[in-house]
Design a protein around this motif. Structure first.
Motif, short mmCIF file in Angstrom:
data_model
loop_
_atom_site.label_atom_id
_atom_site.label_comp_id
_atom_site.label_asym_id
_atom_site.label_seq_id
_atom_site.Cartn_x
_atom_site.Cartn_y
_atom_site.Cartn_z
N ILE A 116 0.86 -1.20 0.00
CA ILE A 116 0.00 0.00 0.00
C ILE A 116 0.89 1.24 0.00
CG2 ILE A 116 -1.65 1.34 1.39
CD1 ILE A 116 -2.79 -1.33 2.39
N THR A 117 0.56 2.20 -0.87
CA THR A 117 1.29 3.48 -0.92
C THR A 117 0.27 4.62 -1.04
OG1 THR A 117 1.54 3.41 -3.34
CG2 THR A 117 3.30 2.42 -2.02
N PRO A 118 0.70 5.86 -0.78
CA PRO A 118 -0.24 6.98 -0.84
C PRO A 118 -0.83 7.18 -2.24
CG PRO A 118 1.76 7.61 0.33
CD PRO A 118 2.04 6.27 -0.29
N LEU A 119 -2.08 7.65 -2.28
CA LEU A 119 -2.69 8.07 -3.54
C LEU A 119 -1.78 9.11 -4.19
CD1 LEU A 119 -5.43 7.88 -5.23
CD2 LEU A 119 -6.04 10.01 -4.08
N ASN A 136 -5.32 16.70 -2.26
CA ASN A 136 -6.11 17.61 -3.10
C ASN A 136 -6.57 16.95 -4.40
OD1 ASN A 136 -5.77 19.83 -1.27
ND2 ASN A 136 -3.69 20.09 -2.06
N ALA A 137 -6.70 15.64 -4.38
CA ALA A 137 -7.13 14.90 -5.58
C ALA A 137 -8.51 15.33 -6.04
CB ALA A 137 -7.12 13.41 -5.28
N THR A 138 -8.69 15.41 -7.36
CA THR A 138 -10.01 15.68 -7.92
C THR A 138 -10.86 14.41 -7.89
OG1 THR A 138 -9.34 15.07 -10.16
CG2 THR A 138 -8.98 17.37 -9.49
N LEU A 139 -12.15 14.54 -8.17
CA LEU A 139 -13.02 13.37 -8.21
C LEU A 139 -12.54 12.38 -9.27
CD1 LEU A 139 -15.50 11.93 -7.13
CD2 LEU A 139 -16.89 13.21 -8.80
N GLU A 140 -12.07 12.90 -10.40
CA GLU A 140 -11.57 12.04 -11.46
C GLU A 140 -10.32 11.28 -11.00
OE1 GLU A 140 -12.46 15.20 -11.85
OE2 GLU A 140 -14.32 14.80 -12.97
N GLU A 141 -9.46 11.96 -10.26
CA GLU A 141 -8.25 11.31 -9.74
C GLU A 141 -8.59 10.29 -8.66
OE1 GLU A 141 -4.89 14.82 -10.42
OE2 GLU A 141 -6.28 14.95 -8.71
N GLU A 142 -9.62 10.57 -7.89
CA GLU A 142 -10.09 9.59 -6.89
C GLU A 142 -10.57 8.32 -7.59
OE1 GLU A 142 -9.91 9.57 -3.73
OE2 GLU A 142 -9.65 11.63 -3.08
N LYS A 143 -11.35 8.48 -8.66
CA LYS A 143 -11.87 7.32 -9.39
C LYS A 143 -10.74 6.55 -10.07
CE LYS A 143 -16.49 9.22 -10.29
NZ LYS A 143 -17.43 9.72 -11.32
N ALA A 144 -9.74 7.26 -10.58
CA ALA A 144 -8.61 6.60 -11.24
C ALA A 144 -7.78 5.81 -10.23
CB ALA A 144 -7.74 7.63 -11.95
N ALA A 145 -7.72 6.31 -8.99
CA ALA A 145 -7.07 5.61 -7.88
C ALA A 145 -5.65 5.15 -8.22
CB ALA A 145 -7.92 4.44 -7.42
N VAL A 146 -4.83 6.08 -8.68
CA VAL A 146 -3.45 5.75 -9.04
C VAL A 146 -2.56 5.87 -7.79
CG1 VAL A 146 -1.46 6.40 -10.44
CG2 VAL A 146 -3.77 6.55 -11.39
N PRO A 147 -1.88 4.79 -7.40
CA PRO A 147 -1.00 4.84 -6.23
C PRO A 147 0.34 5.47 -6.56
CG PRO A 147 -0.92 2.66 -7.17
CD PRO A 147 -1.90 3.45 -8.01
N THR A 148 1.09 5.87 -5.56
CA THR A 148 2.42 6.43 -5.79
C THR A 148 3.34 5.41 -6.45
OG1 THR A 148 2.15 7.83 -3.83
CG2 THR A 148 4.37 7.56 -4.66
#
Length: 289
Positions: free
Chosen positions: A165-168, A173-185
Motif C-alpha cells: 500500500i502506498t499513498p494516492l 487535493n485529488a479531484t473526483l476524477e483522480e479519486e476514481k482513477a485511484a493511481v497509487p504512488t
C-alpha cells in the motif's frame, strides 16, 4: 550492532494487547477497540486499529457500516469472503473489487469515506481464517467510498519486503476524477488516503531483510516517521525477530514495536533469529496525522 543509533525502538509485547475469545472469534487488539479500552494504546500516528483475528468456519462479521477510515485485511491463512452492501449471497459479481473470496496473500482494502457497508465471513466448511485487520485515519473526511483487492505472493515476500500500500499519487487535493482513477504512488500497489506505506516480508531463518523508511521517496513527510512493526502469530512461537541488531529489540510472535525518530531513506534491519521463518508487516506513517 545498530545501524540506526538515532532511532528509538520500543517493543510492544503481545501480552499487553487486548484479547477476547468469543468462541467463534479469537481476537487480539494492539489499540483500543470494541469492548477493550486502554488510554495508553489509542493510536500511533494515523494508525488507529491493528487487530489479529481468527474466525471459525461458518462465522464472521455481518453487514456493518464504516465511515471515514481506510480499512484493510491481510490474510495469513484460511479463507475470508468479503461482500459489499450491493452484493448479496447468491448474486456474486466477477468483479473482485465488489466480491472476493480472500486467501493467503490477498489484501482487501476499503475507503470508508462518507459511508459504506460490507460483511466479512469465513464460508469455508472446516478451516479457521487468520487475518490482520488494520484501520488508518485518512487525510480527508467524506471521501468517495471505494474497494481494492490485490494479491501479493509469498515467493516475492521471501526475497525481501514487498510494498503493498502506498499513498494516492494525487494526494490530499485529488479531484473526483483522480479519486476514481485511484493511481497509487508506486505502480502495482493499493492507494491509501494517507501518507503511509504498508509492506510485508517473510524472512527465512538466519537471514536478514532491510526496510527503507518511507519506501525511499514514496511519502511526502520525510522526517520523524512513525513506523509500527507487527509480528503475526503464524509459526506456533518458533519464529523470532531482531530489529536493528539490538538485543533489547528481539520480538516474539504476536509482539510489535514502535519505531520513531527515523526519516525517509533510513534503513531498518530485520533479522530472523528463531527456528522458523518470520513473517512481518510494517506500517510506516507520518508524524502529522
Amino acid at each position: 550492532m545498530s545501524n540506526l543509533s538515532h532511532a528509538k525502538i520500543v517493543p510492544r509485547p503481545s501480552k499487553t494487547r487486548g484479547a477476547a475469545n468469543h468462541g467463534w472469534l479469537d481476537t487480539k487488539h494492539t489499540f483500543s477497540f470494541g469492548g477493550w479500552y486502554n488510554p495508553k494504546y489509542m493510536n500511533y500516528g494515523s494508525l488507529r486499529v491493528l487487530n489479529e483475528d481468527r474466525v471459525q468456519p461458518g462465522e464472521g462479521f455481518p453487514t456493518h457500516h464504516h465511515q471515514n477510515a481506510e480499512i484493510f485485511s491481510y490474510i495469513l491463512s484460511g479463507e475470508l469472503t468479503h461482500r459489499d452492501s450491493m452484493q448479496k449471497k447468491g448474486a456474486e459479481s466477477e468483479d473482485k473489487n465488489k466480491f472476493f473470496r480472500l486467501h493467503r496473500g490477498d489484501v482487501q482494502f476499503t475507503t470508508g469515506g462518507r459511508g459504506i457497508s460490507h460483511s466479512e465471513y469465513n464460508e469455508h466448511d472446516k478451516d479457521w481464517v487468520h487475518f490482520l485487520q488494520i484501520w488508518v485515519l485518512p487525510h480527508k473526511r467524506n471521501l468517495p467510498p471505494i474497494y481494492h483487492t490485490s494479491t501479493f505472493s509469498d515467493e516475492e515476500k521471501r526475497k525481501g519486503f514487498v510494498t503493498i500500500i502506498t499513498p494516492l499519487k494525487a494526494g490530499p487535493n485529488a479531484t473526483l476524477e483522480e479519486e476514481k482513477a485511484a493511481v497509487p504512488t508506486k505502480e502495482g500497489t493499493i492507494p491509501i488516503h494517507s501518507d503511509l506505506v504498508f509492506s510485508a516480508g517473510i524472512i527465512p531463518t538466519g537471514n536478514s531483510f532491510s526496510y527503507t523508511i518511507g519506501g525511499g521517496d514514496l511519502v511526502t513527510s520525510k522526517t520523524d516517521r512513525k513506523v509500527y512493526v507487527h509480528f503475526p502469530e503464524t509459526k506456533g512461537g518458533k519464529a523470532k525477530l531482531r530489529l536493528d541488531g539490538r538485543e533489547d529489540a528481539i520480538l516474539k510472535e504476536g509482539d510489535g514495536a514502535y519505531v520513531s525518530h527515523v526519516n525517509a531513506g533510513d534503513v531498518l534491519k530485520f533479522e530472523s533469529v528463531g527456528d522458523a521463518e518470520a513473517e512481518v508487516v510494517v506500517i510506516d506513517g507520518s508524524n502529522d496525522e
